[in-house]
Design a protein around this motif. Sequence first.
Motif: not given
Length: 353
Positions: A332-344
């Motif tokens: 929530g804090y870092y806006g990483t709910n979209d895993w594909a966007e975060t790690v590819g």
Amino acid sequence: MRTALVTGSSGFIGYHLCQRLLADGFRVVGIDNLSEYYDVTLKKRRQTMLLQSPGFSVLNSAIETEGLLDEVFARERPEIVVHLAAQAGVRHSLEDPRSYLNSNMKGTFELLEAARAYPPEHMLLASTSSVYGANTKLPYAEIDRTDHQMSFYAATKKATESMAHSYAHLYDLPVTMFRFFTVYGPWGRPDMALFKFTKAILRGEPIDVYNHGQMMRDFTYVTDLVQGIRLLIDVVPRRPEGGVVPEGDSLSPVAPWRVINIGNSRAVPLGDFISAIEQATGLTARRNPMSMQPGDVPATWADATLLHDLTGYRPHTGLAEGVQAFVDWYRGYYGTNDWAETVGAGDLRRLSG
């Protein structure tokens, strides 16, 4: 309305404790120098949230500044003092030991001098499980000897225990020392394993696993820790009559001074800890086995019997629950709910089942 002075108020534990004290009706005065040891933005956001309460005020200064705490104590006259400000981190103490000397020892000295001039009802000072050092007897009990610290960080914290004892003896200042055991949870420190592992796993990067994973830690969830501190605020140590101390109590025979473990009373293998993060993220960690780092110890494990005897409380949050809460906060804090966007998308490695 009682006034509590909390040093390190914008830190991980300080933030959670201030929130709790404010909820309990305290007026809270914070002090924090917003050091650059880790992301200052994280500290400022914690502080901004605290400032939403009219009962909170803060001074952004270094506690080791000569005379500063004298002025604060004279102006605020706190009944309760919780001293959390410190230069933390075992490994960083290898690189910058002087910062530990200044913050941990000189800062604590300035605090004790201010308390001598303007005595509070109770002072509660943070130490660390690292003071147990080379002890091999597990679990660690407060009455065990702590003679062989393994890092300069631990040595400075052990020194603050002794410094506080001397002031408690000489000036009848009631002091409770805490030994914390691997605290974790939302708003945690970026230099701690949970934060680093979660960040790396979500990015598809390898995690450094020290001592080839042959380590155990007593992981303590932050709200459990804060509950222990809150209850102990009202357990004020008294100088024992005739120097007689109850069996198992760490109360000094010559001073109103006591040291207390706050831990989950469970030694968790590092592999189980990593598995909990994998479960919470839905991803598999890529592990980079490494040797033991200088200053580290292979295991920590708290005997928290004394905490229970004094307060009736035992930390109880399970590792899976606590790790999940941290991962949810991190996303929530870092806006990483979209895993594909975060790690590819190609790096996603979901756990089976």
